[in-house]
Write a protein that holds these residues in place. Structure first.
Motif, PDB file in Angstrom:
ATOM      1  N   VAL A 155      42.145  22.202 -61.162  1.00  0.00           N
ATOM      2  CA  VAL A 155      43.230  22.622 -62.035  1.00  0.00           C
ATOM      3  C   VAL A 155      44.186  21.439 -62.159  1.00  0.00           C
ATOM      4  N   LYS A 156      44.746  21.271 -63.344  1.00  0.00           N
ATOM      5  CA  LYS A 156      45.549  20.082 -63.662  1.00  0.00           C
ATOM      6  C   LYS A 156      46.865  20.530 -64.280  1.00  0.00           C
ATOM      7  N   THR A 157      47.931  19.807 -63.988  1.00  0.00           N
ATOM      8  CA  THR A 157      49.261  20.247 -64.401  1.00  0.00           C
ATOM      9  C   THR A 157      49.471  20.208 -65.906  1.00  0.00           C
ATOM     10  N   SER A 158      49.336  19.023 -66.521  1.00  0.00           N
ATOM     11  CA  SER A 158      49.894  18.828 -67.859  1.00  0.00           C
ATOM     12  C   SER A 158      49.051  17.874 -68.698  1.00  0.00           C
ATOM     13  N   VAL A 178      44.494  28.227 -55.317  1.00  0.00           N
ATOM     14  CA  VAL A 178      43.043  28.083 -55.422  1.00  0.00           C
ATOM     15  C   VAL A 178      42.453  27.886 -54.029  1.00  0.00           C
ATOM     16  N   SER A 179      41.164  28.112 -53.926  1.00  0.00           N
ATOM     17  CA  SER A 179      40.489  27.893 -52.642  1.00  0.00           C
ATOM     18  C   SER A 179      40.254  26.402 -52.421  1.00  0.00           C
ATOM     19  N   ALA A 180      39.751  26.069 -51.253  1.00  0.00           N
ATOM     20  CA  ALA A 180      39.471  24.672 -50.928  1.00  0.00           C
ATOM     21  C   ALA A 180      38.382  24.078 -51.816  1.00  0.00           C
ATOM     22  N   ALA A 181      37.625  24.938 -52.503  1.00  0.00           N
ATOM     23  CA  ALA A 181      36.554  24.454 -53.378  1.00  0.00           C
ATOM     24  C   ALA A 181      37.087  23.866 -54.676  1.00  0.00           C
ATOM     25  N   VAL A 182      38.330  24.163 -55.018  1.00  0.00           N
ATOM     26  CA  VAL A 182      38.942  23.683 -56.259  1.00  0.00           C
ATOM     27  C   VAL A 182      40.040  22.688 -55.916  1.00  0.00           C
ATOM     28  N   ARG A 183      40.052  21.574 -56.623  1.00  0.00           N
ATOM     29  CA  ARG A 183      41.041  20.529 -56.368  1.00  0.00           C
ATOM     30  C   ARG A 183      42.151  20.559 -57.419  1.00  0.00           C
ATOM     31  N   VAL A 184      43.193  19.774 -57.168  1.00  0.00           N
ATOM     32  CA  VAL A 184      44.373  19.756 -58.026  1.00  0.00           C
ATOM     33  C   VAL A 184      44.599  18.343 -58.538  1.00  0.00           C
ATOM     34  N   LYS A 185      44.866  18.237 -59.846  1.00  0.00           N
ATOM     35  CA  LYS A 185      45.204  16.958 -60.468  1.00  0.00           C
ATOM     36  C   LYS A 185      46.617  17.029 -61.017  1.00  0.00           C
ATOM     37  N   ALA A 186      47.431  16.038 -60.659  1.00  0.00           N
ATOM     38  CA  ALA A 186      48.788  15.922 -61.183  1.00  0.00           C
ATOM     39  C   ALA A 186      48.789  14.913 -62.318  1.00  0.00           C
ATOM     40  N   SER A 187      49.336  15.310 -63.455  1.00  0.00           N
ATOM     41  CA  SER A 187      49.357  14.438 -64.627  1.00  0.00           C
ATOM     42  C   SER A 187      50.573  14.765 -65.473  1.00  0.00           C
ATOM     43  N   GLY A 188      51.165  13.722 -66.036  1.00  0.00           N
ATOM     44  CA  GLY A 188      52.355  13.899 -66.860  1.00  0.00           C
ATOM     45  C   GLY A 188      53.587  13.427 -66.116  1.00  0.00           C
ATOM     46  N   GLY A 189      54.027  12.193 -66.389  1.00  0.00           N
ATOM     47  CA  GLY A 189      55.234  11.669 -65.767  1.00  0.00           C
ATOM     48  C   GLY A 189      55.042  11.031 -64.411  1.00  0.00           C
ATOM     49  N   GLU A 201      51.239  14.240 -51.397  1.00  0.00           N
ATOM     50  CA  GLU A 201      51.726  15.005 -50.246  1.00  0.00           C
ATOM     51  C   GLU A 201      51.803  16.497 -50.556  1.00  0.00           C
ATOM     52  N   ALA A 202      52.047  16.827 -51.843  1.00  0.00           N
ATOM     53  CA  ALA A 202      52.112  18.239 -52.250  1.00  0.00           C
ATOM     54  C   ALA A 202      50.729  18.870 -52.390  1.00  0.00           C
ATOM     55  N   GLY A 203      49.685  18.041 -52.413  1.00  0.00           N
ATOM     56  CA  GLY A 203      48.333  18.581 -52.479  1.00  0.00           C
ATOM     57  C   GLY A 203      47.459  18.064 -53.598  1.00  0.00           C
ATOM     58  N   ALA A 204      47.971  17.136 -54.408  1.00  0.00           N
ATOM     59  CA  ALA A 204      47.148  16.577 -55.491  1.00  0.00           C
ATOM     60  C   ALA A 204      46.049  15.689 -54.915  1.00  0.00           C
ATOM     61  N   GLN A 205      44.862  15.872 -55.438  1.00  0.00           N
ATOM     62  CA  GLN A 205      43.719  15.057 -55.020  1.00  0.00           C
ATOM     63  C   GLN A 205      43.266  14.104 -56.115  1.00  0.00           C
ATOM     64  N   ARG A 206      43.964  14.150 -57.253  1.00  0.00           N
ATOM     65  CA  ARG A 206      43.743  13.196 -58.332  1.00  0.00           C
ATOM     66  C   ARG A 206      45.050  13.048 -59.100  1.00  0.00           C
TER      67      ARG A 206
END
Length: 225
Positions: A155-158, A178-189, A201-206
């Protein structure tokens, strides 16, 4: 993170401007190779050129789909994703159906994502862009749940084209949703080392970034990194 190379491995080096030309895309690919970024992220029409430029390297090609509005027909998103994967994209960043999410039509949102996931299964993974600037915390949680149910890998922010951008608070909420099977992407700014570190540190893996070169150059000169 323990070093600059670790930071580079988080970055999807991004160029999504409509006026981008082939020279800029080639430069993007060259920078990705030089700095060891995880991928380049481009509009789907540039996938063949990126694949050619990055052949023989570890850098992946990521294509955006339904970008930046998320309002295309699900079948159109699925077709674009399939063509991008056929051309060499190993990752697809799709914009979910934001309007459907806002009106609470979970079935439409889930089905939209699932069509894209199914279209590229075995060839590419799917990241789902939530466009968090439009959403309440409850809607972010719901979007994350629907994306996971539909088979998304991230799942990705923006998009970077909507209101606001990534925040550490939203990344943290998404990581918890989300479960550990799904990663998080931070994007935008995400443009500097401090912001990048806070996202991780908040949990983004990309990290989706158009300023990765400047960030890496700054990190290289930082004695605190």
């Amino acid at each position: 993170m323990t070093g600059i190379s670790d930071l580079a491995s988080y970055i999807d080096h991004t160029l999504l401007k409509p006026e981008a030309q082939s020279s800029a895309i080639r430069k993007l690919c060259g920078e990705a190779k030089e700095f060891g970024f995880y991928s380049v992220c481009v509009n789907s029409g540039w996938v063949p050129l990126c694949r050619e430029e990055l052949q023989g390297t570890a850098v992946k090609v990521c294509a955006v789909v339904g970008f930046p509005l998320g309002a295309s027909l699900p079948e159109v998103k699925a077709f674009e994703a399939a063509k991008a994967a056929e051309s060499g994209a190993e990752e697809i960043d799709m914009v979910l159906a934001v309007g459907s999410l806002l009106e609470g039509n979970a079935e439409a949102v889930r089905g939209d994502i699932r069509q894209v996931v199914d279209a590229v299964k075995g060839r590419a993974i799917v990241k789902v862009i939530l466009e968090t600037g439009f959403l309440s915390d409850e809607q972010i949680v719901l979007a994350c749940r629907l994306a996971e149910e539909a088979g998304a890998a991230f799942v990705k922010t923006s998009t970077g084209f909507g209101p606001g951008g990534a925040t550490a608070e939203h990344v943290r909420l998404m990581r918890q949703s989300v479960s550990a099977a799904v990663r998080v992407k931070a994007s935008g700014g995400v443009r500097d080392l401090e912001t990048a570190r806070s996202m991780i540190e908040a949990g983004a893996q990309r990290l989706g970034m158009s300023s990765g070169v400047a960030l890496m150059s700054g990190a290289a000169g930082s004695s605190s990194y």
